[in-house]
Design an enzyme around this catalytic site. Structure first.
Site, mmCIF file in Angstrom:
data_model
loop_
_atom_site.group_PDB
_atom_site.id
_atom_site.type_symbol
_atom_site.label_atom_id
_atom_site.label_comp_id
_atom_site.label_asym_id
_atom_site.label_seq_id
_atom_site.Cartn_x
_atom_site.Cartn_y
_atom_site.Cartn_z
ATOM 1 N N ARG A 63 52.733 32.482 -10.264
ATOM 2 C CA ARG A 63 51.653 31.649 -10.788
ATOM 3 C C ARG A 63 50.521 31.527 -9.762
ATOM 4 O O ARG A 63 50.715 31.722 -8.573
ATOM 5 C CB ARG A 63 52.178 30.243 -11.109
ATOM 6 C CG ARG A 63 53.150 30.186 -12.258
ATOM 7 C CD ARG A 63 53.735 28.794 -12.418
ATOM 8 N NE ARG A 63 54.557 28.424 -11.261
ATOM 9 C CZ ARG A 63 54.170 27.659 -10.265
ATOM 10 N NH1 ARG A 63 52.946 27.157 -10.241
ATOM 11 N NH2 ARG A 63 54.991 27.376 -9.271
ATOM 12 N N LYS A 213 55.086 28.253 -18.149
ATOM 13 C CA LYS A 213 54.895 26.997 -17.420
ATOM 14 C C LYS A 213 53.750 26.169 -17.990
ATOM 15 O O LYS A 213 53.727 24.943 -17.828
ATOM 16 C CB LYS A 213 54.666 27.282 -15.940
ATOM 17 C CG LYS A 213 55.917 27.816 -15.231
ATOM 18 C CD LYS A 213 57.107 26.873 -15.375
ATOM 19 C CE LYS A 213 58.302 27.333 -14.567
ATOM 20 N NZ LYS A 213 59.490 26.488 -14.774
ATOM 21 N N HIS A 232 62.485 19.488 -14.900
ATOM 22 C CA HIS A 232 62.511 20.868 -14.390
ATOM 23 C C HIS A 232 63.921 21.137 -13.896
ATOM 24 O O HIS A 232 64.219 21.010 -12.722
ATOM 25 C CB HIS A 232 61.489 21.020 -13.255
ATOM 26 C CG HIS A 232 61.340 22.432 -12.795
ATOM 27 N ND1 HIS A 232 61.116 22.756 -11.481
ATOM 28 C CD2 HIS A 232 61.375 23.612 -13.471
ATOM 29 C CE1 HIS A 232 61.021 24.074 -11.365
ATOM 30 N NE2 HIS A 232 61.175 24.608 -12.559
ATOM 31 N N SER A 250 61.740 27.011 -8.114
ATOM 32 C CA SER A 250 62.089 28.417 -8.254
ATOM 33 C C SER A 250 62.763 28.937 -6.992
ATOM 34 O O SER A 250 62.298 28.695 -5.881
ATOM 35 C CB SER A 250 60.813 29.226 -8.524
ATOM 36 O OG SER A 250 61.098 30.588 -8.578
ATOM 37 N N LYS A 254 68.763 27.202 -9.696
ATOM 38 C CA LYS A 254 68.960 26.598 -11.016
ATOM 39 C C LYS A 254 69.611 27.565 -11.998
ATOM 40 O O LYS A 254 70.578 27.234 -12.667
ATOM 41 C CB LYS A 254 67.620 26.125 -11.598
ATOM 42 C CG LYS A 254 66.970 24.965 -10.904
ATOM 43 C CD LYS A 254 65.841 24.357 -11.713
ATOM 44 C CE LYS A 254 64.921 25.337 -12.359
ATOM 45 N NZ LYS A 254 64.259 26.267 -11.422
ATOM 46 N N THR A 255 69.033 28.761 -12.085
ATOM 47 C CA THR A 255 69.549 29.742 -13.042
ATOM 48 C C THR A 255 70.929 30.229 -12.635
ATOM 49 O O THR A 255 71.865 30.287 -13.447
ATOM 50 C CB THR A 255 68.579 30.922 -13.163
ATOM 51 O OG1 THR A 255 67.326 30.442 -13.671
ATOM 52 C CG2 THR A 255 69.123 31.981 -14.107
ATOM 53 N N ASP A 269 66.094 26.210 -17.221
ATOM 54 C CA ASP A 269 64.881 25.820 -16.488
ATOM 55 C C ASP A 269 64.195 24.538 -16.943
ATOM 56 O O ASP A 269 63.687 23.801 -16.113
ATOM 57 C CB ASP A 269 63.881 26.969 -16.563
ATOM 58 C CG ASP A 269 62.761 26.849 -15.545
ATOM 59 O OD1 ASP A 269 63.017 26.382 -14.427
ATOM 60 O OD2 ASP A 269 61.625 27.232 -15.866
ATOM 61 N N ARG A 333 61.666 39.400 -11.330
ATOM 62 C CA ARG A 333 62.356 38.555 -12.309
ATOM 63 C C ARG A 333 62.759 39.347 -13.544
ATOM 64 O O ARG A 333 62.299 40.456 -13.779
ATOM 65 C CB ARG A 333 61.457 37.384 -12.737
ATOM 66 C CG ARG A 333 61.307 36.320 -11.671
ATOM 67 C CD ARG A 333 60.487 35.162 -12.172
ATOM 68 N NE ARG A 333 60.433 34.088 -11.198
ATOM 69 C CZ ARG A 333 61.280 33.081 -11.130
ATOM 70 N NH1 ARG A 333 62.254 32.992 -12.015
ATOM 71 N NH2 ARG A 333 61.157 32.148 -10.219
#
Length: 549
Positions: A63, A213, A232, A250, A254-255, A269, A333
């Site tokens: 981003r 996002k 988040h 990120s 988390k994933t 996410d 990704r």
């Protein structure tokens, strides 16, 4: 007939001209378009030996938060938490209606001259009473593929009765703004929101995450104003219905950590928490694949197959992917439909959370691998959101940088951070949820804490072993941690033992404590913020905590 109606609606929006329109294209149609010899440059994908398509996103491999603006008008002037307006830094930079009109016209011109457009109608949010109906308009096939993966795919019946979208995203990635200096913007690239018109426009960046996002930021605007927690986080649920959520920026895990073969994935996410429980905003997952291996992350490895979309990985002439090549970005990704994970719940929602896990990739290397938090500590650390920005997740980030990110997601917050803390802590107290701070970053060895140890820590949290442990309190950081846990390497739970000399840990701990104290000052302008100070780090060595049990 449906396409004629969509073309008319595009004309009503201001997208004119004569072009082919593909409405909610199938994966097969997108696949054929992505590998077509007619595609050039960043529009063309490469077929990999997994059956998935790999694409490149150009200069932007993450981003671009400094290019993100919101129109300041009657709708937003008193609700958005504008940068510096409340004495805090936020990602919400204001722009004017005049600038919006210019860039919307530029966006419409770009889309109007395209020979083919893709229109994808999808849902953001599992629950019918709170979800957004979003229409995405773009001219690049793989961007349509990305949003088809990442958002909730309506049934044929739901598409037939989709009605007027709640929000529209127009992605003109090929357009750039030649008048950015006159407009007072950061660069020729732009990501703008108008909440009165309920439209997002994008230009100059090909990175698909701006669409994902962007809608998360809108859910972060609408849901807390209705009293719901917007988070988040990833989330999963056990056989007995016990729900765990994992907050983190990120790259913090988390994933990876929510894709647990012993449990069922809700989402990786973005989630809400209402009176019925935790629910996913998305219909897919967006996982980092840098250094990916089947041994370390088998679920993600197996999810990379036909219909998955890889970003910024190196693919050789035979279609073989080199996940260990960092030459394009650290932020390579893959997006894939959530059903590529074998153990999921559908629809993507479950009951109320009982375990709240904050993930921090500590670049200082001083946080314990796991700490048990009181309710006040949960509020304090949520408002701080200490972690490290990891390489590649934002433009210009090339090495881990210590940072504070309220709600573990500052870049996506649109309201004041205390709104997110208030709704989360309220839900935690209502449902007797416990909070834990897990360091997935570094320690005194200079190496990152192993995924094997972190998984064992998560297991101990979820199965309750951590609640039976003996505890110690570490000075300066004011954190309580277990002295031993099943299947966790001996000697790492107390970070001081990972240093050659404890003085080295102490020096870094004081530095980090000072940063916490300074950062939290922005929240001490009311009695609640002042009360929470004692729950955070301190420069006083002897700190006594009540037992978290």
């Amino acid at each position: 007939m449906k396409n004629i109606k969509i073309i008319q609606e595009l004309h009503d929006l201001g997208i004119t001209g004569y072009h082919e329109v593909s409405y909610n294209p199938s994966y097969e149609e997108l696949f054929q378009a992505e590998i077509s010899h007619k595609r050039k440059g960043y529009e063309k994908g490469a077929l990999t030996d997994t059956g998935s398509i790999a694409v490149k996103t150009g200069v932007f491999t993450g981003r671009s938060p400094k290019d993100r603006y919101i129109v300041k008008d009657e709708i937003t002037k008193d609700t958005i938490c504008w940068d510096k307006e409340y004495g805090i830094s936020t990602p919400n930079y204001p722009t004017t209606k005049a600038v919006w009109d210019d860039l919307k016209a530029l966006t419409l011109e770009q889309l109007s001259t395209s020979p083919k457009l893709y229109v994808v109608d999808a849902f953001c949010g599992t629950n019918a009473d709170t979800r957004l109906k979003v229409r995405f308009v773009m001219e690049v096939a793989w961007q349509a593929h990305f949003v088809t993966n990442m958002f909730i795919r309506p049934s044929i019946y739901e598409l037939e009765n989709f009605g007027k979208p709640d929000f529209i995203v127009m992605n003109a990635s090929k357009a750039t703004n030649p008048n950015w200096k006159e407009h007072g913007l950061n660069s020729e690239n732009y990501v703008l929101f108008n909440l009165t018109e309920k439209i997002q426009i994008i230009g100059g960046t090909w990175y698909g995450g701006e669409m994902k996002k962007g809608m998360f930021a809108m859910m972060n605007y609408y849901l807390p104003l209705k009293g719901m927690a917007s988070m988040h986080c990833s989330a999963n649920v056990g056989e007995d219905g016990d729900v765990a959520v994992f907050f983190g920026l990120s790259g913090t895990g988390k994933t990876t950590l929510s894709a647990d073969p012993k449990r069922y994935l809700i989402g990786d996410d973005e989630h809400g928490w209402d009176n019925n429980g935790v629910f996913n905003y998305e219909g897919g997952c967006y996982a980092k694949v840098i250094d990916l291996s089947e041994n370390n992350e088998p679920d993600i490895w197996r999810a990379i197959k036909r219909d998955a979309l890889l970003e910024n990985v190196i693919v050789d002439e035979y279609g073989e992917i080199n996940y260990y090549d960092h030459s394009i970005t650290e932020n390579s990704r893959v997006s894939y439909p959530i059903y590529h994970i074998s153990k999921i719940v559908l629809p993507s929602k479950a009951g109320h959370a009982s375990k709240i896990i904050y993930l921090s990739a500590d670049a200082f290397g001083v946080l314990p691998p796991v700490s048990v938090l009181t309710d006040d500590q949960a509020a304090y650390h949520f408002l701080c959101g200490y972690t490290s920005k990891l390489a590649g997740t934002e433009r210009g980030i090339t090495a881990p940088e210590p940072s504070f990110s309220p709600a573990f997601g500052e870049a996506f917050l649109t309201l004041h951070p205390t709104m997110y803390s208030k709704t989360l802590i309220g839900k935690m107290k209502e449902h007797n949820a416990k909070a834990y701070l897990v360091n997935t970053g570094w320690n005194g060895t200079g190496k990152r804490i192993s995924l094997k140890n972190t998984r064992a820590i998560i297991d101990a949290i979820i199965n309750g072993d951590i609640d039976k442990a003996e505890y110690k309190t570490i000075p300066y950081l004011n954190l309580t941690f277990p002295t031993a846990l099943p299947n966790v390497s001996e000697g790492i739970l107390d970070p001081r033992f990972t240093y050659a000399k404890e003085d080295l840990w102490t020096e870094k701990a004081k530095d980090l404590a000072t940063r916490y104290i300074k950062y939290f000052e922005q929240y001490t302008n009311d009695d609640e913020g002042k009360r929470l100070v004692k729950s955070g780090p301190s420069l006083v060595e002897e700190t006594v905590l009540f037992s978290p049990n």
